[in-house]
Design an enzyme around this catalytic site. Structure first.
Site, PDB file in Angstrom:
ATOM      1  N   LYS A 212     -23.230  -5.580 -17.286  1.00 59.28           N
ATOM      2  CA  LYS A 212     -23.307  -6.966 -17.125  1.00 59.28           C
ATOM      3  C   LYS A 212     -24.374  -7.586 -16.570  1.00 59.28           C
ATOM      4  O   LYS A 212     -24.451  -8.122 -15.467  1.00 59.28           O
ATOM      5  CB  LYS A 212     -21.753  -7.209 -16.204  1.00 59.28           C
ATOM      6  CG  LYS A 212     -20.542  -7.146 -16.773  1.00 59.28           C
ATOM      7  CD  LYS A 212     -19.180  -7.354 -16.040  1.00 59.28           C
ATOM      8  CE  LYS A 212     -18.094  -7.384 -16.713  1.00 59.28           C
ATOM      9  NZ  LYS A 212     -16.792  -7.321 -15.967  1.00 59.28           N
ATOM     10  N   GLY A 242     -30.776  -2.813 -21.640  1.00 57.43           N
ATOM     11  CA  GLY A 242     -29.377  -2.047 -22.280  1.00 57.43           C
ATOM     12  C   GLY A 242     -29.853  -0.820 -22.913  1.00 57.43           C
ATOM     13  O   GLY A 242     -29.071   0.223 -22.926  1.00 57.43           O
ATOM     14  N   ASP A 243     -31.050  -0.849 -23.637  1.00 56.35           N
ATOM     15  CA  ASP A 243     -31.418   0.518 -24.339  1.00 56.35           C
ATOM     16  C   ASP A 243     -31.834   1.498 -23.212  1.00 56.35           C
ATOM     17  O   ASP A 243     -31.303   2.816 -23.336  1.00 56.35           O
ATOM     18  CB  ASP A 243     -32.957   0.213 -25.027  1.00 56.35           C
ATOM     19  CG  ASP A 243     -32.537  -0.562 -26.398  1.00 56.35           C
ATOM     20  OD1 ASP A 243     -31.332  -0.818 -26.613  1.00 56.35           O
ATOM     21  OD2 ASP A 243     -33.218  -1.241 -26.817  1.00 56.35           O
TER      22      ASP A 243
HETATM   23  P1  ADP Z   1     -28.165  -5.974 -22.390  1.00 55.41           P
HETATM   24  O1  ADP Z   1     -29.921  -5.973 -22.363  1.00 55.41           O
HETATM   25  O2  ADP Z   1     -27.732  -5.102 -23.836  1.00 55.41           O
HETATM   26  O3  ADP Z   1     -27.737  -7.506 -22.942  1.00 55.41           O
HETATM   27  P2  ADP Z   1     -27.518  -6.066 -19.814  1.00 55.41           P
HETATM   28  O4  ADP Z   1     -28.116  -7.335 -19.697  1.00 55.41           O
HETATM   29  O5  ADP Z   1     -26.105  -6.060 -19.494  1.00 55.41           O
HETATM   30  O6  ADP Z   1     -27.464  -5.551 -21.470  1.00 55.41           O
HETATM   31  O7  ADP Z   1     -28.153  -5.071 -18.878  1.00 55.41           O
HETATM   32  C1  ADP Z   1     -27.948  -3.632 -18.893  1.00 55.41           C
HETATM   33  C2  ADP Z   1     -27.885  -2.960 -17.840  1.00 55.41           C
HETATM   34  O8  ADP Z   1     -29.301  -3.172 -17.256  1.00 55.41           O
HETATM   35  C3  ADP Z   1     -27.200  -3.547 -16.585  1.00 55.41           C
HETATM   36  O9  ADP Z   1     -25.645  -2.934 -16.653  1.00 55.41           O
HETATM   37  C4  ADP Z   1     -27.857  -3.098 -15.493  1.00 55.41           C
HETATM   38  O10 ADP Z   1     -27.464  -1.865 -15.144  1.00 55.41           O
HETATM   39  C5  ADP Z   1     -29.302  -3.150 -15.779  1.00 55.41           C
HETATM   40  N1  ADP Z   1     -29.858  -4.523 -15.612  1.00 55.41           N
HETATM   41  C6  ADP Z   1     -29.954  -5.791 -16.372  1.00 55.41           C
HETATM   42  N2  ADP Z   1     -30.671  -6.745 -15.576  1.00 55.41           N
HETATM   43  C7  ADP Z   1     -30.665  -6.362 -14.456  1.00 55.41           C
HETATM   44  C8  ADP Z   1     -31.001  -6.938 -13.100  1.00 55.41           C
HETATM   45  N3  ADP Z   1     -31.593  -8.183 -13.227  1.00 55.41           N
HETATM   46  N4  ADP Z   1     -31.061  -6.132 -12.141  1.00 55.41           N
HETATM   47  C9  ADP Z   1     -30.732  -5.026 -12.102  1.00 55.41           C
HETATM   48  N5  ADP Z   1     -30.093  -4.363 -13.052  1.00 55.41           N
HETATM   49  C10 ADP Z   1     -30.256  -4.992 -14.256  1.00 55.41           C
END
Ligand code: ADP
Length: 294
Positions: A212, A242-243
């Site tokens: 999230k 996410g990767d």
């Molecule tokens: P995707 O890139 O697949 O959409 P997310 O946006 O949910 O996936 O991000 C994946 C993971 O990266 C998160 O669960 C969190 O651990 C980390 N993450 C993403 N954005 C942030 C942020 N702004 N600050 C800290 N951690 C982040």
């Protein structure tokens, strides 16, 4: 287990990034500001993450017999990844993403090219690689049929599987029931669970690790929902977060950590990755994550 053996089966792309102040209209030619070639593809990104974070990584995939294909293979080798099972195919290009960036707007054309040549037959040929792995990590930028075959072989050899269902698409129910972990983001989870019957929803949710963004991740254990908070950082570029999360989760789970511990480690790695520009350039090393966690 000091160095877990992780096999990633997925896409390998070259991102072609053009910056321009003017986006051309149909039939128009403009002068752009800069151009960069950047290694990408979810398979390759997650393989690089797992390798930097300490795993012995093999990447199964496919590139074209062209300049990008050889550049990408060399790049992956430099990251310490075993590229022996990356097939070079004739008559089709390496996968690319042509990305145009213009003051916050972007437009992207993805050509899967050789990634579509990762077929079920290719996966069957590499059964022994799967059998000898501690964990298999998959995404959806190759043929779904190849993903299904990989999961079948992994289950035959009792090797755990993480499926990162991105980019999201309709998936056979059997596939979802067979994998051990699913790592959708919030949007992907909604799509994923929408096709699941009420009586199977419980089992399905229990294998979901829902990312999230800055709000961390949610897991479901024995019908109890738990959120593992993300780390507060100065986010510069969340591309590939996410990767990094998936690569890190794979490393930690294959070292025998609990799901909570693995999610915490993956949150730390992904948080560090968003503090730097670029999907692969931002992926931290094991040492950097350990220092960050204190
Ligand atoms: P995707 O890139 O697949 O959409 P997310 O946006 O949910 O996936 O991000 C994946 C993971 O990266 C998160 O669960 C969190 O651990 C980390 N993450 C993403 N954005 C942030 C942020 N702004 N600050 C800290 N951690 C982040």
């Amino acid at each position: 287990m000091i160095q877990p053996k992780i096999t990633v089966i997925g896409s390998i792309n070259m991102d072609l990034v053009t910056r321009t102040s003017i986006i051309p209209k149909v039939g128009e030619t403009v002068l752009g500001e800069s151009f960069h070639t950047i290694p990408g593809g979810k398979g390759a990104n997650q393989a690089v993450a797992a390798a930097r974070l300490g795993a012995d990584v093999t990447l199964i995939g496919s590139v074209g017999n062209d300049g990008f294909g050889s550049m990408l293979k060399e790049h992956l080798q430099k990251q310490g990844i075993n590229t022996e099972y990356i097939k070079t195919v004739e008559g089709i290009s390496t996968g690319i993403a042509a990305i145009t960036l213009s003051e916050g707007d972007n437009s992207i054309i993805v050509v899967s090219g050789a990634n579509n040549e990762v077929t079920p037959a290719l996966i069957t040929d590499y059964e022994q690689v799967i059998a000898k792995s501690d964990l298999i990590l998959l995404q959806l930028e190759i043929q779904v049929k190849a993903v299904i075959e990989a999961v079948r072989l992994a289950k035959k050899h009792k090797v755990p599987v993480i499926l990162n269902p991105a980019p999201i698409q309709k998936l056979p129910r059997d596939l979802l029931l067979q994998v051990d972990y699913l790592t959708p983001n919030e949007h992907e989870q909604t799509m994923l669970l929408s096709s699941i019957d009420e009586d199977e929803l419980y089992d399905m949710k229990e294998k979901c690790i829902v990312t999230k963004g800055a709000n961390g991740v949610t897991i479901y254990q024995h019908q109890k929902e738990t959120t593992i908070p993300s780390y507060k950082v100065n986010a510069i570029d969340t591309t590939g977060a996410g990767d990094t999360f998936n690569g890190a989760l794979a490393v930690s789970l294959s070292k025998g950590k609990t799901l909570q511990e693995a999610c915490n480690f993956a949150n730390a790695a992904a948080a560090l990755s968003v503090t730097k520009l670029g999907a692969q350039t931002g992926i931290p090393t094991l040492e950097e994550v350990e220092t960050f966690l204190g």
